[in-house]
Motif scaffolding. Structure first.
Motif, PDB file in Angstrom:
ATOM      1  N   ASP A  13       0.707  -1.133   0.437  1.00 58.64           N
ATOM      2  CA  ASP A  13       0.233   0.294   0.004  1.00 58.64           C
ATOM      3  C   ASP A  13       0.834   1.895  -0.013  1.00 58.64           C
ATOM      4  N   ASN A  14       2.194   0.915  -0.174  1.00 58.97           N
ATOM      5  CA  ASN A  14       3.442   1.990  -0.254  1.00 58.97           C
ATOM      6  C   ASN A  14       3.567   2.146  -1.670  1.00 58.97           C
ATOM      7  N   GLU A  15       4.278   2.857  -2.515  1.00 65.75           N
ATOM      8  CA  GLU A  15       4.798   2.959  -3.062  1.00 65.75           C
ATOM      9  C   GLU A  15       6.403   2.893  -3.008  1.00 65.75           C
ATOM     10  N   ASP A  16       7.007   3.776  -1.638  1.00 62.18           N
ATOM     11  CA  ASP A  16       8.647   3.630  -1.616  1.00 62.18           C
ATOM     12  C   ASP A  16       9.258   1.607  -1.584  1.00 62.18           C
ATOM     13  N   ILE A  36       6.970  -3.552 -11.304  1.00 61.48           N
ATOM     14  CA  ILE A  36       5.755  -2.737  -9.822  1.00 61.48           C
ATOM     15  C   ILE A  36       4.462  -1.861 -10.887  1.00 61.48           C
ATOM     16  N   ASP A  37       3.633  -2.543 -10.987  1.00 60.40           N
ATOM     17  CA  ASP A  37       2.367  -1.554 -11.769  1.00 60.40           C
ATOM     18  C   ASP A  37       1.629  -0.867 -11.361  1.00 60.40           C
ATOM     19  N   ALA A  38       1.231   0.409 -11.075  1.00 53.99           N
ATOM     20  CA  ALA A  38       1.211   1.584 -11.345  1.00 53.99           C
ATOM     21  C   ALA A  38       0.166   1.424 -10.335  1.00 53.99           C
ATOM     22  N   PRO A  39      -0.548   2.307  -9.403  1.00 54.25           N
ATOM     23  CA  PRO A  39      -1.816   1.928  -8.329  1.00 54.25           C
ATOM     24  C   PRO A  39      -3.271   1.662  -8.483  1.00 54.25           C
ATOM     25  N   ILE A  40      -3.213  -0.012  -8.357  1.00 56.67           N
ATOM     26  CA  ILE A  40      -4.209  -0.679  -8.086  1.00 56.67           C
ATOM     27  C   ILE A  40      -5.388  -0.211  -7.538  1.00 56.67           C
ATOM     28  N   THR A  41      -6.767  -0.746  -7.869  1.00 62.05           N
ATOM     29  CA  THR A  41      -7.619  -0.535  -6.425  1.00 62.05           C
ATOM     30  C   THR A  41      -7.932  -1.895  -6.196  1.00 62.05           C
ATOM     31  N   ALA A  42      -8.155  -2.102  -4.613  1.00 62.23           N
ATOM     32  CA  ALA A  42      -8.397  -3.659  -4.332  1.00 62.23           C
ATOM     33  C   ALA A  42      -9.739  -2.980  -3.406  1.00 62.23           C
ATOM     34  N   PHE A  43     -10.140  -4.901  -3.205  1.00 62.72           N
ATOM     35  CA  PHE A  43     -11.353  -4.095  -2.523  1.00 62.72           C
ATOM     36  C   PHE A  43     -11.396  -5.783  -2.216  1.00 62.72           C
ATOM     37  N   TYR A  44     -10.827  -6.197  -0.801  1.00 66.40           N
ATOM     38  CA  TYR A  44     -11.227  -7.324  -0.276  1.00 66.40           C
ATOM     39  C   TYR A  44     -11.611  -7.396   1.065  1.00 66.40           C
ATOM     40  N   ARG A  57       1.232  -3.445  -7.356  1.00 66.53           N
ATOM     41  CA  ARG A  57       1.262  -4.988  -7.726  1.00 66.53           C
ATOM     42  C   ARG A  57       3.023  -5.230  -7.890  1.00 66.53           C
ATOM     43  N   ILE A  58       3.572  -6.328  -7.223  1.00 70.99           N
ATOM     44  CA  ILE A  58       5.250  -6.266  -7.717  1.00 70.99           C
ATOM     45  C   ILE A  58       4.857  -7.332  -8.294  1.00 70.99           C
ATOM     46  N   SER A  59       5.725  -7.964  -8.824  1.00 73.36           N
ATOM     47  CA  SER A  59       5.968  -8.997 -10.452  1.00 73.36           C
ATOM     48  C   SER A  59       7.426  -9.512  -9.914  1.00 73.36           C
ATOM     49  N   TYR A  60       8.068 -10.861  -9.212  1.00 67.88           N
ATOM     50  CA  TYR A  60       8.809 -10.997  -9.279  1.00 67.88           C
ATOM     51  C   TYR A  60       9.388 -11.672 -10.877  1.00 67.88           C
ATOM     52  N   MET A  61      10.262 -12.000 -11.176  1.00 67.24           N
ATOM     53  CA  MET A  61      10.351 -12.893 -12.590  1.00 67.24           C
ATOM     54  C   MET A  61      11.565 -13.551 -11.662  1.00 67.24           C
ATOM     55  N   THR A  62      11.598 -15.255 -11.549  1.00 65.86           N
ATOM     56  CA  THR A  62      12.286 -15.733 -11.279  1.00 65.86           C
ATOM     57  C   THR A  62      12.680 -17.507 -11.387  1.00 65.86           C
ATOM     58  N   THR A  63      13.057 -18.490 -10.794  1.00 69.74           N
ATOM     59  CA  THR A  63      13.198 -19.865 -10.632  1.00 69.74           C
ATOM     60  C   THR A  63      12.406 -20.419  -9.961  1.00 69.74           C
TER      61      THR A  63
END
Length: 108
Positions: A13-16, A36-44, A57-63
């Motif tokens: 919930d924090n860009e930094d 890192i995707d630009a701010p998205i709106t989440a409902f949960y 949203r943070i997407s990691y490319m890994t193995t």
């Protein structure tokens, strides 16, 4: 290729904080790259009611080989009580790119 490639995702919930979670994973060679995707709106649902938040949203490319270490690292560093943590298999892509992910996440 002996390692399968995955994309692992979380949110912040924090860009930094999102940037710190991205940079730290790359510096630790737990991920070859992070988006890192630009701010998205989440409902949960949280504690019995529907919440709304702006998240990155943070997407990691890994193995798959590095995934357990990345997950442990993320849960140690992430400020959420229950951070989102999902993994998506990569079923295809550029051989050069997939080889790069493997090379950049190789343990020293």
């Amino acid at each position: 290729m002996t390692n399968e490639i995955v994309i692992a995702q979380t949110t912040s919930d924090n860009e930094d904080q999102a940037k710190a979670l991205a940079r730290g994973a790359v510096e630790s060679k737990l991920a070859a790259g992070v988006h890192i995707d630009a701010p998205i709106t989440a409902f949960y649902w949280w504690k019995g009611k529907v919440e709304t938040a702006h998240e990155w949203r943070i997407s990691y490319m890994t193995t798959t080989d590095r995934l357990p270490a990345l997950e442990a690292w993320l849960h140690e560093k992430h400020p959420y009580d229950v951070p989102q943590w999902i993994t998506l298999p990569v079923t295809g892509g550029s051989e050069a790119y997939l080889s790069w992910v493997v090379a950049e996440t190789a343990r020293d």
